[in-house]
Design an enzyme around this catalytic site. Structure first.
Site, PDB file in Angstrom:
ATOM      1  CB  CYS A   1     100.724  60.708 -38.281  1.00  0.00           C
ATOM      2  SG  CYS A   1      99.810  59.181 -38.553  1.00  0.00           S
TER       3      CYS A   1
ATOM      4  CB  CYS B   1     100.356  59.643 -41.784  1.00  0.00           C
ATOM      5  SG  CYS B   1      98.973  59.969 -40.664  1.00  0.00           S
TER       6      CYS B   1
END
Length: 324
Positions: A79, A82
């Site tokens: 991700c 993230c």
């Protein structure tokens, strides 16, 4: 394993009198017992950011939330957002120095937790306070908004649950500071003066960019944060028809766009309390993305006025009451 009192249909009511009273009593009892034993309860800085899995969730999150708010960062290696958000949360956990603990959950390795929290996308950030869970935000939010959200969370945890956070080992903290000296940045007089000149010339885009250039090197620069918020506000209201905006807001109280536009105009017109009150009421009435839009705009308008202003303090408390 299911988090207690979990409800993803909306924000969990952290103001429940019985839960708050029990949590506060337990927190006070634990502190009194520690004082009797002569135990300061100090923890090392490394305890402020922890990795959590399904097996340890009860101990590391639910039980710990009786002492300190636990912020949960749901992330994954693949991700990209993230990778932007997680370092910010980790840095803030150390900066807040025990006012909250950051629990990191790898969703690939902990699918059951992801399902229990009904997470639709990552990064997703939740909090658990006294065993009760609530969603905070989703996506890589700006640091200013993250700080505001954390401040509200900490305020509620302390005032309603008696959770004053953890004591961090001072010697270990000092060692960390020596290992990672804070780099001094600035000054930025030329850029800040250019931004002011742009504002005076109604070049709001140019002013905003000048302030962003300062913040890129010095994210905590108070003058640049205030100036950027003001420039963005003036740019938003520049093309509005005040009469039409107020008509729309009066006729469509549940239209978040109409309420946000009216709040912007209220603030520019000097009606600070009206602006803040309008958005607090929008947060109270609305749900989902509309509620979040109103909340985020209110946080942006706090930056325009400045965090030390008593009107901001009052509105922040009002926002915390309707959120939690």
């Amino acid at each position: 394993m299911q988090p207690r009192n979990m409800s993803m249909s909306g924000v969990v009511d952290l103001a429940a009198v019985k839960a708050a009273g029990e949590a506060k009593a337990k927190a006070e009892q634990a502190r009194a017992e520690a004082a009797r034993r002569g135990d300061t309860g100090a923890v090392p800085p490394s305890s402020l950011v922890i990795d959590v899995d399904e097996a340890g969730f009860e101990r590391d999150v639910l039980q710990r939330s009786a002492e300190v708010p636990v912020v949960i960062d749901f992330w994954a290696e693949w991700c990209e957002p993230c990778k932007q958000l997680s370092p910010v949360l980790e840095r803030l956990a150390r900066e807040y120095n025990g006012r909250f603990v950051l629990a990191k959950v790898d969703v690939d390795a902990n699918q059951m937790l992801m399902q229990q929290f009904q997470i639709q996308g990552i990064p997703a950030v939740f909090a658990v306070v006294a065993g009760q869970a609530l969603p905070l935000f989703q996506g890589a939010a700006p640091e200013i908004q993250i700080r505001e959200t954390l401040d509200q969370l900490i305020q509620v945890a302390e005032q309603r649950f008696g959770l004053t956070g953890l004591t961090v080992d001072g010697e270990a903290g000092a060692a960390d500071e020596e290992a990672e000296p804070v780099e001094q940045v600035g000054p930025y007089d030329a850029l800040l003066e250019a931004a002011v000149r742009a504002l005076d010339a109604n070049d709001f885009g140019g002013a905003a960019q000048a302030y962003r250039n300062v913040l890129a090197d010095d994210p905590g620069n108070t003058e640049a944060k205030l100036g950027l918020a003001q420039a963005e506000l003036l740019a938003r209201v520049g093309g509005l028809d005040p009469q039409q905006v107020r008509k729309d807001a009066a006729e469509r109280p549940d239209d978040v766009i109409a309420q946000i536009a009216a709040a912007d105009l209220d603030l520019v017109g000097g009606h600070v309390e009206d602006s803040f009150g309008r958005l607090v009421e929008a947060v109270r009435r609305m749900a989902g993305e509309d509620r979040d839009m109103a909340r985020l705009r209110l946080l942006e308008l706090f930056e325009v006025i400045g965090s030390d202003d008593p009107r901001v303090t009052a509105a922040r408390s009002a926002l915390a009451r309707v959120l939690f």
